[in-house]
Write a protein that holds these residues in place. Structure first.
Motif, PDB file in Angstrom:
ATOM      1  N   SER A   9       0.878  -1.168  -0.084  1.00  0.00           N
ATOM      2  CA  SER A   9       0.154  -0.061  -0.098  1.00  0.00           C
ATOM      3  C   SER A   9       0.968   1.158  -0.008  1.00  0.00           C
ATOM      4  O   SER A   9       0.353   2.143  -0.417  1.00  0.00           O
ATOM      5  CB  SER A   9      -0.986  -0.030   1.215  1.00  0.00           C
ATOM      6  OG  SER A   9      -0.328   0.127   2.313  1.00  0.00           O
ATOM      7  N   ILE A  10       2.013   1.117   0.635  1.00  0.00           N
ATOM      8  CA  ILE A  10       2.986   2.523   0.498  1.00  0.00           C
ATOM      9  C   ILE A  10       3.293   2.544  -0.919  1.00  0.00           C
ATOM     10  O   ILE A  10       3.347   3.577  -1.200  1.00  0.00           O
ATOM     11  CB  ILE A  10       4.407   2.131   1.375  1.00  0.00           C
ATOM     12  CG1 ILE A  10       3.815   1.842   2.882  1.00  0.00           C
ATOM     13  CG2 ILE A  10       5.256   3.173   1.048  1.00  0.00           C
ATOM     14  CD1 ILE A  10       4.829   1.316   3.826  1.00  0.00           C
ATOM     15  N   VAL A  26      11.882   8.778  -6.483  1.00  0.00           N
ATOM     16  CA  VAL A  26      11.393   8.923  -5.268  1.00  0.00           C
ATOM     17  C   VAL A  26      12.586   8.650  -4.349  1.00  0.00           C
ATOM     18  O   VAL A  26      13.359   7.447  -4.646  1.00  0.00           O
ATOM     19  CB  VAL A  26      10.232   8.013  -4.765  1.00  0.00           C
ATOM     20  CG1 VAL A  26       9.968   8.081  -3.411  1.00  0.00           C
ATOM     21  CG2 VAL A  26       9.232   8.439  -5.786  1.00  0.00           C
ATOM     22  N   THR A  27      13.044   9.274  -3.256  1.00  0.00           N
ATOM     23  CA  THR A  27      14.594   9.069  -2.695  1.00  0.00           C
ATOM     24  C   THR A  27      14.288   8.649  -1.211  1.00  0.00           C
ATOM     25  O   THR A  27      14.955   8.233  -0.676  1.00  0.00           O
ATOM     26  CB  THR A  27      15.480  10.168  -2.788  1.00  0.00           C
ATOM     27  OG1 THR A  27      14.760  11.311  -2.334  1.00  0.00           O
ATOM     28  CG2 THR A  27      16.004  10.317  -4.225  1.00  0.00           C
ATOM     29  N   GLY A  28      12.816   9.071  -0.930  1.00  0.00           N
ATOM     30  CA  GLY A  28      12.595   8.780   0.544  1.00  0.00           C
ATOM     31  C   GLY A  28      10.931   8.754   0.844  1.00  0.00           C
ATOM     32  O   GLY A  28      10.213   9.344   0.142  1.00  0.00           O
ATOM     33  N   ILE A  29      10.524   7.767   1.784  1.00  0.00           N
ATOM     34  CA  ILE A  29       9.226   7.728   1.953  1.00  0.00           C
ATOM     35  C   ILE A  29       9.078   8.098   3.314  1.00  0.00           C
ATOM     36  O   ILE A  29       9.912   7.256   4.267  1.00  0.00           O
ATOM     37  CB  ILE A  29       8.549   6.210   1.803  1.00  0.00           C
ATOM     38  CG1 ILE A  29       8.540   5.978   0.341  1.00  0.00           C
ATOM     39  CG2 ILE A  29       7.214   6.406   2.221  1.00  0.00           C
ATOM     40  CD1 ILE A  29       7.581   6.513  -0.664  1.00  0.00           C
ATOM     41  N   LEU A  57      10.148   3.246  -6.661  1.00  0.00           N
ATOM     42  CA  LEU A  57      10.594   3.397  -5.420  1.00  0.00           C
ATOM     43  C   LEU A  57      12.091   2.675  -4.997  1.00  0.00           C
ATOM     44  O   LEU A  57      12.517   2.584  -4.123  1.00  0.00           O
ATOM     45  CB  LEU A  57       9.609   2.732  -4.346  1.00  0.00           C
ATOM     46  CG  LEU A  57       8.258   3.391  -4.210  1.00  0.00           C
ATOM     47  CD1 LEU A  57       7.436   2.846  -3.400  1.00  0.00           C
ATOM     48  CD2 LEU A  57       8.518   4.884  -4.236  1.00  0.00           C
ATOM     49  N   GLN A  58      12.667   2.101  -6.437  1.00  0.00           N
ATOM     50  CA  GLN A  58      13.710   1.499  -6.128  1.00  0.00           C
ATOM     51  C   GLN A  58      14.968   2.070  -5.233  1.00  0.00           C
ATOM     52  O   GLN A  58      15.685   1.370  -4.793  1.00  0.00           O
ATOM     53  CB  GLN A  58      14.239   0.750  -7.402  1.00  0.00           C
ATOM     54  CG  GLN A  58      14.445   1.671  -8.671  1.00  0.00           C
ATOM     55  CD  GLN A  58      14.725   0.820  -9.750  1.00  0.00           C
ATOM     56  OE1 GLN A  58      15.752  -0.054  -9.547  1.00  0.00           O
ATOM     57  NE2 GLN A  58      14.302   1.463 -11.016  1.00  0.00           N
ATOM     58  N   LYS A  59      14.822   3.325  -5.336  1.00  0.00           N
ATOM     59  CA  LYS A  59      15.835   4.040  -4.705  1.00  0.00           C
ATOM     60  C   LYS A  59      15.582   4.578  -3.196  1.00  0.00           C
ATOM     61  O   LYS A  59      16.120   5.762  -2.809  1.00  0.00           O
ATOM     62  CB  LYS A  59      16.539   5.292  -5.545  1.00  0.00           C
ATOM     63  CG  LYS A  59      17.135   4.811  -6.869  1.00  0.00           C
ATOM     64  CD  LYS A  59      18.304   5.927  -7.367  1.00  0.00           C
ATOM     65  CE  LYS A  59      19.162   5.433  -8.185  1.00  0.00           C
ATOM     66  NZ  LYS A  59      18.421   5.175  -9.693  1.00  0.00           N
ATOM     67  N   LYS A 106       0.798   5.818   8.957  1.00  0.00           N
ATOM     68  CA  LYS A 106       0.618   6.576   7.596  1.00  0.00           C
ATOM     69  C   LYS A 106       1.984   7.148   6.813  1.00  0.00           C
ATOM     70  O   LYS A 106       2.964   7.406   7.441  1.00  0.00           O
ATOM     71  CB  LYS A 106      -0.509   7.752   7.896  1.00  0.00           C
ATOM     72  CG  LYS A 106      -0.096   8.631   8.855  1.00  0.00           C
ATOM     73  CD  LYS A 106      -0.924   9.933   9.206  1.00  0.00           C
ATOM     74  CE  LYS A 106      -0.759  10.850  10.358  1.00  0.00           C
ATOM     75  NZ  LYS A 106      -1.851  10.968  11.145  1.00  0.00           N
ATOM     76  N   VAL A 107       1.657   7.491   5.547  1.00  0.00           N
ATOM     77  CA  VAL A 107       2.631   7.958   4.928  1.00  0.00           C
ATOM     78  C   VAL A 107       2.574   9.542   5.072  1.00  0.00           C
ATOM     79  O   VAL A 107       1.508  10.131   4.753  1.00  0.00           O
ATOM     80  CB  VAL A 107       2.634   7.595   3.315  1.00  0.00           C
ATOM     81  CG1 VAL A 107       3.620   8.340   2.767  1.00  0.00           C
ATOM     82  CG2 VAL A 107       2.954   6.257   3.122  1.00  0.00           C
ATOM     83  N   PHE A 108       3.552  10.181   5.703  1.00  0.00           N
ATOM     84  CA  PHE A 108       3.363  11.690   5.832  1.00  0.00           C
ATOM     85  C   PHE A 108       4.228  12.486   4.910  1.00  0.00           C
ATOM     86  O   PHE A 108       4.147  13.671   4.857  1.00  0.00           O
ATOM     87  CB  PHE A 108       3.505  12.099   7.330  1.00  0.00           C
ATOM     88  CG  PHE A 108       5.021  12.195   7.930  1.00  0.00           C
ATOM     89  CD1 PHE A 108       5.497  10.809   8.316  1.00  0.00           C
ATOM     90  CD2 PHE A 108       5.741  13.338   7.611  1.00  0.00           C
ATOM     91  CE1 PHE A 108       6.808  10.936   8.516  1.00  0.00           C
ATOM     92  CE2 PHE A 108       7.308  13.113   8.271  1.00  0.00           C
ATOM     93  CZ  PHE A 108       7.808  11.811   8.680  1.00  0.00           C
TER      94      PHE A 108
END
Ligand code: ZN
Length: 114
Positions: A9-10, A26-29, A57-59, A106-108
């Protein structure tokens, strides 16, 4: 496995957040995980590292922030911290309480390199 579905889900949240056909990487979540959510951070990091291959999201790295558990006693209305279930109110020792914080995941934020 609970953590695998969370990792998926992320990934879908991030895919929806980044415009298609862009060169954005994308470098960070940033994630907020409640102490009472029963999510195992290590399992989640492992599941995420497996599913992110071949995706946008591989990186990406996970930046996890733990949200402390907080509850309000139903008897004396005291608000107190609890790090696990089965903790009683520190004032009146009641086990009747409402959980206010600490169950969430949650993803913030999502860090993108254009
Ligand atoms: Zn109380």
């Amino acid at each position: 496995m609970h953590e695998l579905s969370i990792a998926q889900s992320i990934l879908s949240i991030a895919e929806n957040a980044v415009p298609k056909n862009s060169n954005a990487v994308v470098t960070g979540i940033g994630l907020q995980i409640g102490e009472l959510s029963s999510i195992e951070i290590e399992s989640l990091e492992f599941a995420f590292s497996v599913i992110k291959a071949e995706t946008l999201l591989q990186k990406a790295e996970l930046n996890i922030e733990i949200v402390k558990g907080e509850a309000r006693c139903n008897e004396c209305k005291t608000i107190f911290l609890l790090s696990s279930y089965g903790t009683c109110c520190p004032i009146c020792k009641s086990y009747s309480m409402k959980i206010l914080k600490g169950k969430e995941m949650k993803v913030f934020n999502i860090t993108v390199d254009e």
